[in-house]
Design an enzyme around this catalytic site. Structure first.
Site, PDB file in Angstrom:
ATOM      1  N   LEU A  23     -48.759  27.022  24.814  1.00 12.75           N
ATOM      2  CA  LEU A  23     -48.825  26.014  26.186  1.00 12.75           C
ATOM      3  C   LEU A  23     -47.871  26.255  27.112  1.00 12.75           C
ATOM      4  O   LEU A  23     -46.640  26.289  27.012  1.00 12.75           O
ATOM      5  CB  LEU A  23     -48.773  24.485  25.567  1.00 12.75           C
ATOM      6  CG  LEU A  23     -49.755  24.256  24.652  1.00 12.75           C
ATOM      7  CD1 LEU A  23     -49.719  22.827  24.042  1.00 12.75           C
ATOM      8  CD2 LEU A  23     -51.232  24.455  25.006  1.00 12.75           C
ATOM      9  N   HIS A  24     -48.059  26.275  28.511  1.00  7.06           N
ATOM     10  CA  HIS A  24     -47.366  25.924  29.603  1.00  7.06           C
ATOM     11  C   HIS A  24     -47.544  24.889  30.568  1.00  7.06           C
ATOM     12  O   HIS A  24     -48.639  24.180  30.170  1.00  7.06           O
ATOM     13  CB  HIS A  24     -47.314  27.488  30.632  1.00  7.06           C
ATOM     14  CG  HIS A  24     -48.794  27.662  30.539  1.00  7.06           C
ATOM     15  ND1 HIS A  24     -49.588  27.083  31.619  1.00  7.06           N
ATOM     16  CD2 HIS A  24     -49.776  28.770  30.284  1.00  7.06           C
ATOM     17  CE1 HIS A  24     -50.834  27.749  31.678  1.00  7.06           C
ATOM     18  NE2 HIS A  24     -50.875  28.633  30.790  1.00  7.06           N
TER      19      HIS A  24
ATOM     20  N   HIS B 202     -51.194  24.087  31.211  1.00  9.67           N
ATOM     21  CA  HIS B 202     -51.916  23.123  30.161  1.00  9.67           C
ATOM     22  C   HIS B 202     -51.521  21.706  30.200  1.00  9.67           C
ATOM     23  O   HIS B 202     -52.189  20.759  30.112  1.00  9.67           O
ATOM     24  CB  HIS B 202     -51.765  23.888  28.748  1.00  9.67           C
ATOM     25  CG  HIS B 202     -51.966  25.185  28.692  1.00  9.67           C
ATOM     26  ND1 HIS B 202     -51.257  26.336  28.414  1.00  9.67           N
ATOM     27  CD2 HIS B 202     -53.381  25.664  28.399  1.00  9.67           C
ATOM     28  CE1 HIS B 202     -51.951  27.279  28.005  1.00  9.67           C
ATOM     29  NE2 HIS B 202     -53.166  26.972  28.142  1.00  9.67           N
TER      30      HIS B 202
END
Ligand code: AMP
Length: 280
Positions: free
Chosen positions: A33-34, A37
């Site tokens: 996730l970054h 997201h």
């Protein structure tokens, strides 16, 4: 935050929330996730009582076994990030749970037309894999609302069409692409860029920006402009797969009179394949 691995467990949790009148929002992801997201998750928490995030690297949508094998998997770190947001459940099934008879034996969802061009032409079977897994996930999480990024613009259109065609009672919402300060669209694949490639990578956004500017100035020769954009990508060190000016609603090649146009591109930088798009 619950971590749920079973389809039945997820469905019964979702059914009991629905029976209690709770509104469920869903953000499907492949993890690593970054902020792209997390932006979807934050928006989901604003719009619903219960937010479910799924983390599943879907083998069915990879056309390249090496890409699937090397896809970054960082579950512990992802769960930690989601703990800090108001997420009710993370659904993270195994491949066995999703494809118990093997991935070849699963009933498939094919979305004709829109799936066959651009990403679909470069990655055969990709959108069938996406459409199949998203349909399964929607039937498992039973959300009122599902959020997707415009980063994967064609995917968003494929999902809108399958939800309409199969009468799935869910609202699909698209959110704008989140970018790094130099313009590079955030992506799990960016972590595979070497430091020199990472410096070059913003060239993709720069070429999209340049192309959009030409269109805004009134350039009408679409094919010539696409060819020039390709040349600029090559000069910036990319191996372009496509640069295409399309109608944003139909994804057909854009007529000069089209009022809502989008420029989409895919290009390789070393081992990494990047995609991006920009609205005119
Ligand atoms: P993925 O984990 O790559 O399958 O992406 C999960 C969801 O996040 C998809 O709806 C993507 O379109 C969305 N997403 C990925 N990158 C971005 C970004 N940079 N900005 C906004 N949404 C994104």
């Amino acid at each position: 935050m619950q971590v749920i691995r079973g389809i039945r467990d997820m469905q019964s949790q979702a059914m009991s929330w629905r029976a209690a009148g709770r509104r469920i929002a869903f953000v499907p992801t492949m993890g690593n996730l970054h902020d792209g997201h997390l932006g979807l998750v934050r928006e989901a928490t604003r719009q619903a009582d219960r937010v479910v995030v799924s983390i599943f690297v879907n083998p069915l949508q990879f056309d390249d076994a090496g890409d699937y094998q090397h896809y970054p998997r960082t579950l512990a770190q992802d769960l930690q990030q989601l703990e800090e947001l108001d997420v009710a459940a993370v659904f993270t099934p195994s491949e066995q749970e999703m494809y118990p008879d093997g991935r070849e034996q699963i009933t498939r969802v094919e979305v004709p037309g829109i799936s066959e061009q651009l990403e679909g032409a470069c990655r055969p079977g990709h959108f069938t894999g996406v459409a199949t897994v998203v349909t399964k996930l929607l039937q498992t999480v039973l959300p009122d609302l599902a959020l997707f990024g415009e980063k994967d613009y064609q995917q968003l259109l494929v999902i809108r069409k399958l939800v309409a065609d199969l009468n799935i009672p869910v609202t699909i919402q698209g959110l704008p692409t989140r970018r790094e300060v130099d313009g590079l669209a955030m992506s799990s694949r960016n972590s595979r860029l070497t430091p020199p490639e990472r410096r070059q990578a913003s060239g993709l956004y720069a070429v999209l920006t340049w192309t959009v500017e030409q269109l805004r100035k009134g350039t009408s020769d679409r094919e010539q402009l696409e060819a020039e954009a390709r040349r600029r990508l090559e000069a910036a060190g990319f191996a372009p797969e496509y640069v295409s000016i399309r109608d944003a609603a139909s994804l057909e090649p854009a007529e000069p009179a089209s009022s809502d146009r989008i420029v989409l591109a895919a290009a390789r930088l070393g081992e990494t394949r990047l995609i991006d798009n920009l609205r005119v």
